[in-house]
Design a protein around this motif. Structure first.
Motif, PDB file in Angstrom:
ATOM      1  N   SER A 151      -0.062  -4.383   3.761  1.00 34.98           N
ATOM      2  CA  SER A 151       1.402  -4.409   3.713  1.00 34.98           C
ATOM      3  C   SER A 151       1.838  -5.446   2.688  1.00 34.98           C
ATOM      4  O   SER A 151       1.088  -6.375   2.376  1.00 34.98           O
ATOM      5  CB  SER A 151       1.987  -4.755   5.089  1.00 34.98           C
ATOM      6  OG  SER A 151       3.396  -4.901   5.023  1.00 34.98           O
ATOM      7  N   GLY A 152       3.057  -5.274   2.180  1.00 32.24           N
ATOM      8  CA  GLY A 152       3.608  -6.253   1.252  1.00 32.24           C
ATOM      9  C   GLY A 152       4.642  -7.145   1.880  1.00 32.24           C
ATOM     10  O   GLY A 152       5.323  -7.905   1.179  1.00 32.24           O
ATOM     11  N   ASN A 153       4.752  -7.099   3.210  1.00 35.60           N
ATOM     12  CA  ASN A 153       5.766  -7.863   3.932  1.00 35.60           C
ATOM     13  C   ASN A 153       5.101  -8.903   4.820  1.00 35.60           C
ATOM     14  O   ASN A 153       4.212  -8.581   5.618  1.00 35.60           O
ATOM     15  CB  ASN A 153       6.626  -6.921   4.777  1.00 35.60           C
ATOM     16  CG  ASN A 153       7.667  -7.649   5.606  1.00 35.60           C
ATOM     17  OD1 ASN A 153       7.436  -7.956   6.763  1.00 35.60           O
ATOM     18  ND2 ASN A 153       8.815  -7.920   5.003  1.00 35.60           N
ATOM     19  N   THR A 154       5.520 -10.156   4.703  1.00 38.82           N
ATOM     20  CA  THR A 154       4.886 -11.255   5.431  1.00 38.82           C
ATOM     21  C   THR A 154       4.981 -11.080   6.940  1.00 38.82           C
ATOM     22  O   THR A 154       4.016 -11.353   7.670  1.00 38.82           O
ATOM     23  CB  THR A 154       5.510 -12.597   5.020  1.00 38.82           C
ATOM     24  OG1 THR A 154       5.214 -12.844   3.639  1.00 38.82           O
ATOM     25  CG2 THR A 154       4.961 -13.739   5.851  1.00 38.82           C
ATOM     26  N   GLU A 155       6.128 -10.621   7.440  1.00 36.84           N
ATOM     27  CA  GLU A 155       6.291 -10.462   8.880  1.00 36.84           C
ATOM     28  C   GLU A 155       5.338  -9.402   9.434  1.00 36.84           C
ATOM     29  O   GLU A 155       4.744  -9.583  10.495  1.00 36.84           O
ATOM     30  CB  GLU A 155       7.737 -10.086   9.205  1.00 36.84           C
ATOM     31  CG  GLU A 155       8.058 -10.063  10.696  1.00 36.84           C
ATOM     32  CD  GLU A 155       7.854 -11.410  11.383  1.00 36.84           C
ATOM     33  OE1 GLU A 155       7.477 -11.407  12.568  1.00 36.84           O
ATOM     34  OE2 GLU A 155       8.058 -12.453  10.724  1.00 36.84           O
ATOM     35  N   ILE A 156       5.207  -8.308   8.714  1.00 32.16           N
ATOM     36  CA  ILE A 156       4.278  -7.263   9.157  1.00 32.16           C
ATOM     37  C   ILE A 156       2.839  -7.763   9.069  1.00 32.16           C
ATOM     38  O   ILE A 156       2.011  -7.485   9.948  1.00 32.16           O
ATOM     39  CB  ILE A 156       4.464  -5.980   8.325  1.00 32.16           C
ATOM     40  CG1 ILE A 156       5.831  -5.375   8.588  1.00 32.16           C
ATOM     41  CG2 ILE A 156       3.372  -4.966   8.640  1.00 32.16           C
ATOM     42  CD1 ILE A 156       6.076  -4.967  10.026  1.00 32.16           C
ATOM     43  N   TYR A 178      -2.662 -14.067   6.196  1.00 35.64           N
ATOM     44  CA  TYR A 178      -2.085 -14.503   4.928  1.00 35.64           C
ATOM     45  C   TYR A 178      -0.658 -13.985   4.806  1.00 35.64           C
ATOM     46  O   TYR A 178      -0.225 -13.107   5.558  1.00 35.64           O
ATOM     47  CB  TYR A 178      -2.924 -14.014   3.738  1.00 35.64           C
ATOM     48  CG  TYR A 178      -3.179 -12.525   3.708  1.00 35.64           C
ATOM     49  CD1 TYR A 178      -2.272 -11.632   3.140  1.00 35.64           C
ATOM     50  CD2 TYR A 178      -4.357 -11.994   4.245  1.00 35.64           C
ATOM     51  CE1 TYR A 178      -2.505 -10.273   3.111  1.00 35.64           C
ATOM     52  CE2 TYR A 178      -4.608 -10.632   4.223  1.00 35.64           C
ATOM     53  CZ  TYR A 178      -3.680  -9.771   3.659  1.00 35.64           C
ATOM     54  OH  TYR A 178      -3.928  -8.425   3.640  1.00 35.64           O
ATOM     55  N   THR A 179       0.065 -14.559   3.864  1.00 37.26           N
ATOM     56  CA  THR A 179       1.429 -14.130   3.566  1.00 37.26           C
ATOM     57  C   THR A 179       1.430 -13.304   2.278  1.00 37.26           C
ATOM     58  O   THR A 179       0.434 -13.240   1.562  1.00 37.26           O
ATOM     59  CB  THR A 179       2.349 -15.338   3.374  1.00 37.26           C
ATOM     60  OG1 THR A 179       1.890 -16.091   2.227  1.00 37.26           O
ATOM     61  CG2 THR A 179       2.343 -16.232   4.611  1.00 37.26           C
ATOM     62  N   ARG A 180       2.563 -12.703   2.004  1.00 40.75           N
ATOM     63  CA  ARG A 180       2.719 -11.959   0.750  1.00 40.75           C
ATOM     64  C   ARG A 180       2.477 -12.887  -0.435  1.00 40.75           C
ATOM     65  O   ARG A 180       1.789 -12.526  -1.396  1.00 40.75           O
ATOM     66  CB  ARG A 180       4.129 -11.377   0.692  1.00 40.75           C
ATOM     67  CG  ARG A 180       4.515 -10.737  -0.652  1.00 40.75           C
ATOM     68  CD  ARG A 180       6.017 -10.423  -0.670  1.00 40.75           C
ATOM     69  NE  ARG A 180       6.476  -9.957  -1.971  1.00 40.75           N
ATOM     70  CZ  ARG A 180       6.580  -8.693  -2.331  1.00 40.75           C
ATOM     71  NH1 ARG A 180       6.255  -7.736  -1.479  1.00 40.75           N
ATOM     72  NH2 ARG A 180       7.021  -8.361  -3.531  1.00 40.75           N
ATOM     73  N   LEU A 187       5.284  -4.736  -3.994  1.00 42.01           N
ATOM     74  CA  LEU A 187       3.952  -5.307  -4.202  1.00 42.01           C
ATOM     75  C   LEU A 187       3.097  -4.362  -5.047  1.00 42.01           C
ATOM     76  O   LEU A 187       2.361  -4.800  -5.942  1.00 42.01           O
ATOM     77  CB  LEU A 187       3.275  -5.568  -2.856  1.00 42.01           C
ATOM     78  CG  LEU A 187       1.911  -6.273  -2.933  1.00 42.01           C
ATOM     79  CD1 LEU A 187       2.093  -7.739  -3.302  1.00 42.01           C
ATOM     80  CD2 LEU A 187       1.144  -6.145  -1.623  1.00 42.01           C
ATOM     81  N   LEU A 188       3.202  -3.082  -4.780  1.00 43.63           N
ATOM     82  CA  LEU A 188       2.463  -2.097  -5.575  1.00 43.63           C
ATOM     83  C   LEU A 188       2.833  -2.188  -7.049  1.00 43.63           C
ATOM     84  O   LEU A 188       1.971  -2.109  -7.933  1.00 43.63           O
ATOM     85  CB  LEU A 188       2.749  -0.691  -5.053  1.00 43.63           C
ATOM     86  CG  LEU A 188       2.126  -0.311  -3.708  1.00 43.63           C
ATOM     87  CD1 LEU A 188       2.780   0.955  -3.162  1.00 43.63           C
ATOM     88  CD2 LEU A 188       0.628  -0.106  -3.860  1.00 43.63           C
ATOM     89  N   ARG A 189       4.112  -2.361  -7.318  1.00 45.72           N
ATOM     90  CA  ARG A 189       4.566  -2.425  -8.715  1.00 45.72           C
ATOM     91  C   ARG A 189       4.169  -3.741  -9.371  1.00 45.72           C
ATOM     92  O   ARG A 189       3.889  -3.793 -10.571  1.00 45.72           O
ATOM     93  CB  ARG A 189       6.084  -2.237  -8.761  1.00 45.72           C
ATOM     94  CG  ARG A 189       6.541  -0.841  -8.342  1.00 45.72           C
ATOM     95  CD  ARG A 189       8.031  -0.635  -8.595  1.00 45.72           C
ATOM     96  NE  ARG A 189       8.445   0.723  -8.282  1.00 45.72           N
ATOM     97  CZ  ARG A 189       9.023   1.085  -7.134  1.00 45.72           C
ATOM     98  NH1 ARG A 189       9.250   0.174  -6.182  1.00 45.72           N
ATOM     99  NH2 ARG A 189       9.365   2.334  -6.930  1.00 45.72           N
ATOM    100  N   LEU A 190       4.129  -4.817  -8.583  1.00 39.91           N
ATOM    101  CA  LEU A 190       3.764  -6.119  -9.136  1.00 39.91           C
ATOM    102  C   LEU A 190       2.272  -6.196  -9.480  1.00 39.91           C
ATOM    103  O   LEU A 190       1.888  -6.676 -10.556  1.00 39.91           O
ATOM    104  CB  LEU A 190       4.122  -7.229  -8.148  1.00 39.91           C
ATOM    105  CG  LEU A 190       5.594  -7.649  -8.067  1.00 39.91           C
ATOM    106  CD1 LEU A 190       5.804  -8.585  -6.885  1.00 39.91           C
ATOM    107  CD2 LEU A 190       6.014  -8.339  -9.360  1.00 39.91           C
TER     108      LEU A 190
END
Length: 659
Positions: free
Chosen positions: A430-435, A443-445, A486-489
């Protein structure tokens, strides 16, 4: 205390309580009884511990009998000093402990004072578990680990006299090696079971009756349901029970189902040399560790494959040497958390200065685990160092890693060794820290993005791939958009994405609600795949006009005139089957065959495949010195190939290609 059966005494050896209490009924009142001891020795107990047979006990041990209620430390006070002395004298010249254990294989250098006859323990004989030429058919689902498990299971069965068949209709034994990670994989297996059962019913009674077995993760997870729902399944074996397959098949010959799904804390099959299912392939899998300790909240693996345990480096290196001698050109190291590898097979490991090493696990910056740091052992960097040194012309890959286990020493060895592929799998999920927090990823995003930047700074031109889950518990639209960003980054070279499927036994199953509707999961998965394909195409298109080293795997599935192979980045490459120069400077041509390294000029691509023209044969080491990712037009002009008569090569229009 009145009881029909009472424990009247407990044997203590060197102050520790034995596992064998001595029981009796009414005879306990006379304190004179006999029992068949668990190791097969007849022991008679009389007043004051007068044993009529002492030949089974270890020598020079302080052995005493106390009341069941007494503490071990008080045992000596409950027995007279004279009795202890008498007992010690009788044991003084007795045999060592291993001779107390029937059929023991333990070695002992002490000379025996007298002969102790070892008793034979009846067990299933070799002729009972022999395959006797019965044909086995394997159908494998899921990850590369299951493919490796299939080769291990086949090695064990082959040694017992079974034969392998690729035709399910002529099989006497049918094994489905299963996956439990997602519901869809299990659904496929249920459907195939119906087909296998139909084959079993059609088999004539005059022929060998078909036995159906389920192996792997699904077998462990759904053992009870499988037996109840599918009566025609004869055998269920979990991932740690493959050694038991010959015996289990013998049990099924008597009409009984055989089940062994016990998870082991130490089984790695280190001493089993897998038998490759496709001996013609230039690639092979080598399992280096099993199980997982990460306990991600969505993941069933720790419950189907158990705790982490690693094979000794020596056994892995030996297997890689064998594969090299067989002509294998690419080895993929396998594990559920492959880069958390930790060889603890030796008691102590030493640093360069000779001091005992107790180094803790070195995690990627900003990453953490739910378990305490593990100390000692030889780590993944040492393994990569030794494995890559076996054969400089053999590619080394590994999967599936966890992002937390990429310390600098691992990145350095990957960058230094030409035969370790410059391709890292970094599962983000996932690209979301909460998820990520709900997933218990550690880890975080921000920490993940920092790791990506660090990896690319340490390994130039590295290819990155990843895994993503769409629709996890509590995922909001904003969280989904964070994943897309996140995919685009990161701009991955390849992405594996799936809709979330809740699994029993997991933390999410017990603590969370699967509250994202199925249609929303599918819609979000579609978004992830669309963005992924855009970035995958951009990554491949950036390599058009460059030359790539390709390991030839065989004919293309779509065209008999083309060959297929894989680049260092693990991208499939399609190119014409033709004779090409023997090397960069040679005027002699020869055909391309499976297992060759060839330089291919990339001139076209899709999001998942690159296409090109083969230029010449080479070696891995030679290519790494001179041609890696270089523009290829100048090389084309030096080589007399038929297609150059057209005056141009599509996709290559300038001698200097800046991508």
């Amino acid at each position: 205390m009145a009881s029909s059966t009472r424990a009247i005494g407990i044997v203590y050896i060197t102050g520790k309580r034995s596992l064998f209490p001595l029981f009796s009924g009414k005879k306990a009142a006379n304190r004179n009884f006999s029992v068949q001891e668990a190791f097969g020795k007849k022991v008679t107990c009389v007043n004051n511990i007068n044993f009529t047979s002492l030949s089974g006990f270890p020598s020079q041990r302080n052995l005493s009998l106390s009341s069941a209620s007494a503490h071990p430390s008080e045992s000596s006070t409950s027995t007279s000093a004279a009795s202890n002395l008498h007992f010690s004298n009788k044991l003084k010249n007795g045999p060592p402990l291993e001779h107390f254990i029937a059929n023991s294989n333990l070695k002992n250098d002490l000379p025996l004072k007298r002969h102790t006859e070892q008793e034979h323990v009846p067990y299933i004989q070799k002729e009972i578990v022999a395959g006797n030429g019965r044909k086995v058919y394997f159908e494998t689902y899921g990850c590369q680990m299951n493919e490796s498990d299939t080769e291990i299971a086949w090695s064990i069965l082959q040694n017992s006299g079974f034969l392998k068949t690729a035709d399910v209709h002529e099989a006497d034994v049918i094994f489905a090696v299963t996956c439990a990670v997602r519901e869809n994989a299990e659904t496929k297996v249920w459907n195939r079971l119906k087909y296998f059962q139909a084959l079993k019913r059609k088999r004539s009674k005059s022929q060998t009756q078909i036995k159906i077995g389920l192996l792997g993760c699904m077998a462990e997870r759904l053992k009870k349901e499988i037996l109840e729902k599918s009566k025609a399944v004869d055998l269920i074996a979990g991932p740690d029970a493959y050694r038991d397959l010959p015996r289990m098949l013998a049990v099924t010959e008597h009409g009984q189902p055989a089940v062994n799904v016990i998870l082991s804390l130490d089984e790695t099959y280190a001493d089993v040399i897998p038998v490759r299912m496709n001996s013609n392939s230039p690639s092979a899998f080598v399992s280096i560790m099993r199980g997982c300790d990460n306990m991600c909240s969505y993941c069933i693996v720790p419950f189907t494959r158990g705790r982490e345990r690693s094979r000794p480096i020596s056994s892995i290196v030996e297997e890689v040497k064998i594969l090299s001698d067989q002509g294998v050109k690419e080895v993929t190291l396998l594990g559920q958390n492959v880069n958390s590898y930790r060889d603890t097979s030796e008691m102590n490991y030493f640093n360069n200065d000779g001091a005992v090493s107790d180094t803790s696990t070195n995690l990627s910056k900003g990453f953490k685990t739910i378990y305490k740091p593990k100390k000692g052992g030889l780590r993944f960097a040492e393994l990569l160092d030794q494995v890559s040194d076996v054969d400089p012309e053999m590619r080394i890959r590994f999967t599936s890693p966890h992002p937390k286990d990429f310390p600098d020493e691992v990145l350095e060895i990957i960058n230094e060794r030409p035969n370790i592929c410059k391709h890292l799998h970094l599962p983000a999920q996932s690209g979301n820290t909460e998820i990520l927090k709900k997933m218990r990823r550690g880890y975080t995003r921000e920490a993940y993005l920092e790791l990506v930047h660090h990896v690319r700074s340490r390994i130039p031109n590295v290819a990155l791939t990843s895994d993503f889950i769409s629709g996890f518990c509590g995922e909001t639209k904003r969280a989904h958009e964070d994943t897309l960003s996140l995919l685009r980054l990161v701009k991955y070279d390849f992405v594996y994405a799936f809709a979330y499927s809740m699994r029993q036994k997991t933390h999410a199953y017990h603590k969370m609600e699967d509250n994202v509707p199925y249609d929303i999961k599918v819609s979000r998965l579609t978004d992830v795949l669309e963005v992924s394909r855009e970035e995958m195409f951009n990554a491949n298109n950036g390599r058009v006009g460059t030359q790539q080293l390709v390991l030839v795997e065989g004919p293309s599935k779509k065209s008999a005139d083309d060959l297929a192979g894989r680049s260092d980045f693990n991208t499939k490459v399609i190119f014409p089957n033709m004779e090409i120069p023997c090397d960069m400077e040679s005027s002699n041509h020869r055909p391309i065959k499976v297992g060759d390294y060839v330089v291919v000029c990339i001139n076209d691509c899709t999001s998942q495949v690159m296409k090109g023209i083969p230029l010449y044969h080479t070696t891995l080491q030679e290519f790494s010195k001179h041609q890696q990712n270089q523009p290829c037009l100048q090389d084309l002009r030096k080589i007399n190939l038929p297609f150059l008569h057209f005056g141009y090569l599509p996709g290559v229009q300038d001698p200097v290609v800046d991508r």
